[in-house]
Design an enzyme around this catalytic site. Sequence first.
Site, PDB file in Angstrom:
ATOM      1  CD  GLU A  74     -14.712  48.704  96.663  1.00  0.00           C
ATOM      2  OE1 GLU A  74     -13.847  49.315  97.326  1.00  0.00           O
ATOM      3  OE2 GLU A  74     -15.003  48.997  95.491  1.00  0.00           O
ATOM      4  NE  ARG A 111     -13.661  51.259  99.469  1.00  0.00           N
ATOM      5  CZ  ARG A 111     -14.342  52.287  98.977  1.00  0.00           C
ATOM      6  NH1 ARG A 111     -14.529  53.361  99.693  1.00  0.00           N
ATOM      7  NH2 ARG A 111     -14.850  52.243  97.756  1.00  0.00           N
ATOM      8  CG  ASP A 143      -9.101  48.982  87.957  1.00  0.00           C
ATOM      9  OD1 ASP A 143      -9.422  47.885  88.445  1.00  0.00           O
ATOM     10  OD2 ASP A 143      -9.618  50.055  88.306  1.00  0.00           O
ATOM     11  CD  GLU A 181      -8.701  56.102  90.245  1.00  0.00           C
ATOM     12  OE1 GLU A 181      -9.019  55.261  91.103  1.00  0.00           O
ATOM     13  OE2 GLU A 181      -9.339  57.160  90.053  1.00  0.00           O
TER      14      GLU A 181
END
Length: 574
Positions: free
Chosen positions: A187, A191, A319, A452
């Site tokens: 993360e 980010r 993913d 998404e």
Amino acid sequence: MARSSRSLSNKLRYCHPLYYLKRPKRLALLFIVFVCASLVVWDRQTLVREHEDEVQKLREEVAHLQNLMEELSNAHGGTVKNIFSWGKTDLSNKVTQDDPINLQRREKVKEAMLHAWRSYETYAWGQDELQPQSKNGVDSFGGLGATLVDSLDTLYIMGLTEEFQKAREWIANSLDFNKDYEASVFETTIRVVGGLLSAYDLSGDKVFLDKARDIADRLLPAWDTPTGIPYNIINLARGNPHNPSWTGGESILADSGTEQLEFIVLSQRSGDPKYQQKAETVITYINKTFPDDGLLPIYIDPRSGRTAYSPITFGAMGDSFYEYLLKVWIQGNKTPAVKLYRDMWEKSMKGLVSLVRRSTPSSFTYLCEKNGGSLTDKMDELACFAPGMVALGSSGYGPEDSKRYLSLAEELAWTCYNFYQSTPTKLAGENYFFHEGQDMSVGTSWNILRPETIESLFYLWRLTGNKTYQEWGWNIFQAFEKNSRIESGYVGLKDVNTGVKDNKMQTFFLAETLKYLYLLFSPPSVISLDEWVFNTEAHPLRITPRLEGGKLGNLNEKLKSKFRIGGRKEGREG
């Protein structure tokens, strides 16, 4: 070519900085480049009408000149840098035709961004996330100003200059990474590192690059394992990497395979190969035993490299591993040095096709999850990034396969759009199940402002020109406006069936959802897919050719050697 445009081209031929590199007087160089920029924007309206292609090429050349000037500036202690504020990526001056409806919709999305941003400014400035209903901030990422950093490039792309500059000053003066906080490597990378690098690539402001190196240096010890597969948690102040207890000590596939893009770019921009070397060790190791179908379970042992018995999915925790196989290849300008990534991705696409099923009675195309030899008819909204990924990679195949994969991408996008259309609020749940004769039904029913599906609509519109994808995106935006907008920001829904609201404005709503919506209604020249690639948090990074032998490419290779040119993703987050 008309006389005015031809004259401008002739003048620019004598304004190339390379001609002056050996001249002793740097001021002359500064003056010449300034004149070049002035010539490009001279008589803009006439040139726009008559010579759009030529002017666009000239603008791109000026952008390349600016990149070269940054290198010269760094070589001379930064003395040149501030003089060239005109040379930043100027998205407002892109030469293109615009559609009045798109312009109107784009302004509506921009206004939504302003509403979200000003709410954050008012109630949570400098904190990680805004809680709109209680009108306060929360440091859910250890106090890294996550919303602020995640929003930088969205502000820049939308032309919100004052807001961008205020955020920049906070980052320069107040952002401190020395936190006694157990951070997610994944993360924090997508980010914070990604957000800072994108802001640097767009603005050329070195403060963002310096901050990106600071936080990346704190993450690097996570890769110190026998295999090079990283631990997924690290204390930003003290190091001590480890994995979360709930994984049984295993690393997560997506968390371990979704740092390559950012760390390669950081090495390219900084000139320090250590970031790229750490991140690419993971792919080198995984490739040794990469299966023929390119599908891996979501848990992997960082000590032995063995994969644990666990689900295979293009949804949560799987993913973005597959996404980055494609995007590292694109960011490396599809050169031989990054062909391994493309080869691995194509194997994974064979595996993806093996998971494709169609519902009855409506024949919605969806992706199953796999565990051992059994399939589960479940698809996460997170997996709705896949239509965009497949469409983006389809052009790398021959004509027949390219058409087949693009068609599959369009079928999957239709299913994802119907995730939204199938609920009373017209907002999608977190995941869906498919039952014989019943098509789709919501499983986990929250919506946390995820991007998404809109991301895939953006890619499909860019790649096909089909305005249907814009209409679908507009419908989703209107559903967000109706259900998620409140006086003090935007919130998710606890239940897409009842519309009951939660109390969090996710950082990715500003970083991704609103950015992809804005670009969906923007001309294709704004963040062109020929020049930029998006990380998994929608932060655009410049495409930079990779050289043979793994050597670092450079933003300025096009000028120096033209012949070379040929978490949020995890379901547990809500």
